[in-house]
Design an enzyme around this catalytic site. Structure first.
Site, PDB file in Angstrom:
ATOM      1  N   ASP A 132     117.478  -3.431  46.080  1.00 52.41           N
ATOM      2  CA  ASP A 132     117.534  -3.215  47.083  1.00 52.41           C
ATOM      3  C   ASP A 132     118.927  -4.539  47.086  1.00 52.41           C
ATOM      4  OD1 ASP A 132     116.975  -0.539  47.260  1.00 52.41           O
ATOM      5  OD2 ASP A 132     115.297  -1.110  48.391  1.00 52.41           O
ATOM      6  N   ASP A 151     120.801   5.125  45.794  1.00 52.84           N
ATOM      7  CA  ASP A 151     120.050   5.332  47.391  1.00 52.84           C
ATOM      8  C   ASP A 151     120.971   6.209  47.774  1.00 52.84           C
ATOM      9  OD1 ASP A 151     117.602   4.074  46.504  1.00 52.84           O
ATOM     10  OD2 ASP A 151     117.660   2.715  47.873  1.00 52.84           O
TER      11      ASP A 151
END
EC number: 3.4.23.36
Length: 172
Positions: A132, A151
């Site tokens: 991330d 995401d």
């Protein structure tokens, strides 16, 4: 132009459009996701943060769990569990794309979700965690959990899916 816009958001089957456009969209999501993750991993060390604006940072973070770090602290079983969930989801999405290939907005949603699921599954298999790097925050209120392109695609796909369903229900 209005016709093209109408076609993009049409829920009526267009017959014979096939799966290739949707697989192409999923592939683009996967490529963008993986390229951005590789760039971040080559540029940052774990935990490093670069302030971009007053509300956005780039940061290299790892997530062994699911959305928002759910199950992140577990001993490792979640890597295989969430990879399995992604494989099952992709299989189901392929089935739905084959059955409903002409329903444009519905298939856009599925293609985005599939691309995101595969992008994060690649991370789980390659690294044991999801990479991330997008970090949004509001001063004084804290940080939203870091996320990535995969995401984002999953969230956009889910929103499109809900929007498509609401339109379909309102038409009946």
């Amino acid at each position: 132009m209005a016709t093209k816009k109408k076609q993009l958001f049409s829920s009526a089957p267009q017959g014979g459009s096939g799966m290739m456009p949707w697989l192409g969209i999923a592939t683009i999501v996967i490529l963008l996701d993986q390229l951005t993750k590789i760039a971040i991993q080559k540029t940052f060390v774990f935990g490093e943060e670069k302030v971009i604006t007053t509300f956005f940072n780039l940061v290299l973070a790892y997530n062994k769990g699911a959305a928002f770090g759910f199950l992140n602290s577990q001993p490792g079983w979640q890597r295989y569990f969430f990879t399995g969930v992604a494989v099952i989801a992709v299989g189901f999405i392929l089935y739905m794309l084959k059955r409903h290939g002409g329903q444009r907005l519905f298939c856009w949603a599925l293609a985005l979700i599939m691309g995101g699921a595969i992008g994060n599954a690649i991370d789980r298999l390659a690294y044991g965690h999801v990479v991330d790097f997008l970090d949004f925050h509001i001063a004084g209120l804290g940080h939203f959990p870091a996320f990535n392109i995969a995401d984002s695609a999953i969230c956009i796909g889910a929103a499109l899916f809900v929007f498509d369903e609401l339109r379909r229900v309102n038409r009946q």
